[in-house]
Design a protein around this motif. Sequence first.
Motif, short mmCIF file in Angstrom:
data_model
loop_
_atom_site.label_atom_id
_atom_site.label_comp_id
_atom_site.label_asym_id
_atom_site.label_seq_id
_atom_site.Cartn_x
_atom_site.Cartn_y
_atom_site.Cartn_z
N SER A 35 -23.13 -14.59 -6.01
CA SER A 35 -22.36 -15.67 -6.62
C SER A 35 -22.49 -16.98 -5.88
O SER A 35 -22.12 -18.04 -6.40
N LYS A 371 -17.54 -14.44 -9.47
CA LYS A 371 -18.69 -13.59 -9.75
C LYS A 371 -19.81 -14.29 -10.50
O LYS A 371 -20.77 -13.64 -10.92
N SER A 372 -19.72 -15.60 -10.66
CA SER A 372 -20.80 -16.27 -11.39
C SER A 372 -20.90 -17.73 -10.94
O SER A 372 -19.92 -18.33 -10.49
N THR A 419 -24.70 -14.22 -13.03
CA THR A 419 -23.43 -13.53 -13.25
C THR A 419 -23.50 -12.11 -12.70
O THR A 419 -24.46 -11.38 -12.96
#
Length: 780
Positions: A35, A371-372, A419
């Motif tokens: 990330s 997370k992205s 992602t």
Amino acid sequence: MQKLKLIIPLIIVSISIQAQTPLQTIRGRVIDADSKTGLPGANVVLLDVEPMTGANTDADGNFVLAKVPVGRRSLHISYMGYKTVIRPEIMVSSGKEAFINVELSEDAVAAKEVEIKATVDKDKPINSMAMISARSFSVEESRRYAGSADDPMRAVSNFAGVAASPDVNSNEIVIRGNSPKGLLWRVDGVDIPNPNHYAYVGTSGGGLTMFSSQVLGNSDFYTSAFPAEYGNALSGVFDMRFRNGNNAKHEFALQVGIQGLDLSAEGPLSSKKQGSYLFNYRYSILAFLQYIDPGMKNKVPSYQDLSFKINLPAGKAGTFALIGIGGISRSKFQPELDSSAWKTLEDRTKSLLNNNMGALAITHQVALSRKSYLRSYVSGTYNSIAFESSYVLPSYTLQPQQNVQQDNYRFSASTMLNTRTGQRHTNRTGLTYTRLFYNSNLQALNPFTGVYGPIYKGKGNTDLIQAFSESKVELSRKVTLNAGLHFQYFMLNRHYAAEPRIGMRWQVSAKHALSLGYGKHSQVEDVGLYLTDVVVTPEMNVQPNRKLDFSRSHHLVLGYDWLIKSDLRFRAEAYYQYLYDIPVMPENYYSLINSSGGFYNDTLVNGGTGHNAGIDLTFEKFLSHQYYFLVTVSLFDSRYTGGDGIERNTRFNTNYVANVLAGKEWTIRKKNILGVNFKGSVTGGEWYVPVDLASSIQQHREVLDDKQAYRQQLPSFFYLDLTLTYRTNHRKFSGVWAIQVKNLLNQKPVNGYVYNDFNQSVEEVKSMGILPFISYKIEF
């Protein structure tokens, strides 16, 4: 007497202070590898000092270790739920703060393990999607390796699967038997044109890279089956990263040597540490070479370049960066004016090369969640090549050979979304649009007909669209899979390429791992090739190459890794590559598979094939206990089939390359470091098309013997390089004396053969001999 009693303790204290080891600060950031977000509360421990020192990262993942003694230092980095790593042998000097960027990978099954062992994070690729045929290297290595001359392109020639040019003046490289032009260049994720001084049309090398190693951070180098995010390349990828400047302190470095001047500066943009700048400028006139090699007597090469990165964090809006590279180089070759002194073809050659290149990019990266992240850029690049070459005739008139003027511009826009879904799956999907502008005008001597005239002339624009999607899946703690697809569409002739990629790594045990990779790869040729003009009648020209398709290849690689000790590793990779749709001349030996750049002026078709097969071996001891070594051996066979259907050796089928590097450091007075580094390299000779002497004499020009194409091999060559450095650490600054000697034994291998009509003879073209560089750098 009373005054003496006061003075003596002051003298003792002064001497004690001077004898103390200077101290410095290590700064850094610990981030999630997928990330790219900071990891707050990560534990960073300095391993090799007493008492043991450590720090925790802040909310953004930043850490500071103050009052660290200068020398080589190692860090232990850990974070709950992530794989622990060790960063060994970090150079800490008194002149500049050390900055370490650490990426940790999430450990999906760490909770089930009784003991979590740290791994040495040494040559692991920065790109977490890379499974095979990839390694990272640091800027410190590119400076330390003998023969590198602070040039990252020369540094990677030490790795397995890479063959350097026999010409010490060239940094061009051959990857696993492929043409050097098959290499893709990137800086901070931005595709750029060939960033080398003294580059020529369609090449991927030159004399030296257009930016100093001072601006580089850790970078990745790929030799085969690279991940799906990389496109428009057949042989390899050089994915370089510019480091951020120090955002807490202004720092400077000045290097002066017989080759020129190198100046760099970095520091914070504001007192709040919300951004940083990094600049480097080089200016060099290499006229001193004429005093080392008589063959350089009439050559006057010079260059200068500027590179920079401005980093601008913008809070929740992400981080912006402005990155720039600019370089100009000039090489002038004057003929010998006294015809009675003409002995070689060079003596009556007159040429002038002007090579300019620039790249400017704005990048943006923003975390969309924990997370992205989204990474985007817009960029503009420019490269220009102007070259004139002619021979002086006995009548002192000029016989033109080439007149090249080529200007290329690119404007690109790209975006990529990364992602992580769950703990075991990460997807990366991106799109890049490039607008290509070209303005080319080339006249030259046709090597097949001997007629001097126009080759191509064109001005216009076209588009290249690239898209990719790839996923990394941790099938288990031991097995990781990466699979993806890259797509390209070339608007000039509406051809496209769909390229599947897959890689897998199986960590059989703590010390043994197997890897497997496959990739289909495609590349667009230089735009000028599609614009080639062929004269049909005096009134009509055609462009027969405008519809040429992509050159394509399949790569298959099997690898084995053995971590013998934490600082000792063995790696073996066996590979097979099948190349097809290669442009060739019908009913002729000529194929672009043998080209390292230049131009072509006849009809080509996508009918050529080729194959490369071999094995690369690496035995390496990372720097520890003040010494290191690197032994690489590459054995391979590279062949092709041209338009006449006959299989031959490729030009680059040298069959073997072997390198041995070794270095040792000594600590002097607990604060200074003396380094001695050697490199020995032996490489088989390239194959060539010999001169047909009888036909050349008859036609008063060089005529090649088609029937003997690539059936004769140049002699193998051996180079020995030496680098001596002495770093002195003072309280406020550090200094580095360096002596770098390429080709210590003054070898002059044969690079090829040419016909000299003045003497009606075939001459050897030899490389330059010994090439020394002496410099002093001060950092403060």
